[in-house]
Design a protein around this motif. Sequence first.
Motif, short mmCIF file in Angstrom:
data_model
loop_
_atom_site.label_atom_id
_atom_site.label_comp_id
_atom_site.label_asym_id
_atom_site.label_seq_id
_atom_site.Cartn_x
_atom_site.Cartn_y
_atom_site.Cartn_z
N UNK A 130 -16.68 -20.13 -2.38
CA UNK A 130 -16.50 -18.69 -2.21
C UNK A 130 -16.46 -18.33 -0.73
N UNK A 131 -17.22 -19.02 0.11
CA UNK A 131 -17.17 -18.77 1.55
C UNK A 131 -15.73 -18.90 2.05
N UNK A 132 -15.07 -19.98 1.68
CA UNK A 132 -13.70 -20.21 2.14
C UNK A 132 -12.76 -19.14 1.59
N UNK A 133 -12.89 -18.83 0.32
CA UNK A 133 -12.00 -17.86 -0.31
C UNK A 133 -12.16 -16.47 0.27
N UNK A 134 -13.40 -16.05 0.42
CA UNK A 134 -13.64 -14.67 0.83
C UNK A 134 -13.39 -14.48 2.32
N UNK A 135 -13.60 -15.51 3.12
CA UNK A 135 -13.30 -15.41 4.55
C UNK A 135 -11.80 -15.23 4.76
N UNK A 136 -11.00 -15.93 3.99
CA UNK A 136 -9.55 -15.76 4.09
C UNK A 136 -9.15 -14.34 3.70
N UNK A 137 -9.80 -13.78 2.69
CA UNK A 137 -9.49 -12.43 2.24
C UNK A 137 -9.88 -11.38 3.27
N UNK A 138 -10.99 -11.61 3.97
CA UNK A 138 -11.48 -10.62 4.92
C UNK A 138 -10.49 -10.36 6.05
N UNK A 139 -9.65 -11.31 6.35
CA UNK A 139 -8.71 -11.12 7.46
C UNK A 139 -7.79 -9.93 7.19
N UNK A 140 -7.26 -9.85 5.98
CA UNK A 140 -6.38 -8.73 5.63
C UNK A 140 -7.16 -7.42 5.58
N UNK A 141 -8.34 -7.44 4.99
CA UNK A 141 -9.16 -6.23 4.87
C UNK A 141 -9.49 -5.66 6.25
N UNK A 142 -9.84 -6.52 7.19
CA UNK A 142 -10.16 -6.05 8.54
C UNK A 142 -8.99 -5.37 9.20
N UNK A 143 -7.78 -5.90 9.00
CA UNK A 143 -6.60 -5.28 9.57
C UNK A 143 -6.32 -3.91 8.96
N UNK A 144 -6.51 -3.79 7.66
CA UNK A 144 -6.33 -2.50 7.01
C UNK A 144 -7.32 -1.47 7.57
N UNK A 145 -8.55 -1.90 7.74
CA UNK A 145 -9.57 -0.97 8.24
C UNK A 145 -9.26 -0.51 9.66
N UNK A 146 -8.74 -1.40 10.48
CA UNK A 146 -8.37 -1.01 11.85
C UNK A 146 -7.28 0.06 11.84
N UNK A 147 -6.30 -0.12 10.98
CA UNK A 147 -5.22 0.87 10.88
C UNK A 147 -5.76 2.21 10.39
N UNK A 148 -6.62 2.19 9.38
CA UNK A 148 -7.18 3.42 8.84
C UNK A 148 -8.00 4.14 9.90
N UNK A 149 -8.87 3.41 10.59
CA UNK A 149 -9.73 4.03 11.60
C UNK A 149 -8.90 4.73 12.68
N UNK A 150 -7.85 4.07 13.14
CA UNK A 150 -7.00 4.66 14.17
C UNK A 150 -6.32 5.93 13.66
#
Length: 220
Positions: A130-150
């Motif tokens: 799950x560490x490997x799977x969820x870390x890969x997923x977090x990359x996209x989520x972090x980018x979405x959050x950066x766009x939303x915050x801006x």
Amino acid sequence: MARTAPELLATTTAQLAPDPHSNPLIPLIARGEASRDVLGTLALEQQWVIPADRAAFLHLAGRAREEPEAAGFFAMLAEGEALAAERLKSFARACGIDESRTRSYAPLPGCQAYPAYVAWLALNASPTDVVLAITANFSAWGGYCATIAESLRTRYGFTADDCAFFDFFAQPAPELDERARAAVQEGLDTGILDEEAAHGYGRLLQSYEAMFWATLRGVA
């Protein structure tokens, strides 16, 4: 030569990365075209997602008795979810969400599929996988959050406090990244990591994340 954890994390993240144009809602938010109702629904759905994910991460940390690096990773994730829950309150208020609206809100199945699957992983999957799977997923989520915050700042006039939830997930997390590398390396060294299973988990996580955003787009 055997692969290292950084190499495996990088290749898995690249393989599972969504099409940058596949999210139907983020461009609307970026342009300031998403309604306040949609933003409010995002806040309400996250009020369900965050505590559910925190409980799942705590369970994974508790299950990882033979995987101490994975246990540390999930304990840190759970701490992060608690911090995120506090930051979410200001965003919800800025969207006009009060306690009455929160209590009466019926969550959308398409948005809650993601945390439901995280809970399934907490019960059934090897923590290191799950560490490997969820870390890969977090990359996209972090980018979405950066766009939303801006966009919340520049298009919607939200304050820094109102954007803190998304800033939290958008900012780099070097200590968490290091814990992920340590957990994956531990899995490689001990042979406990099942790369095929982890990739399958990651694929479903990305699919459920896409469902989350597509469901919110339907609200718009």
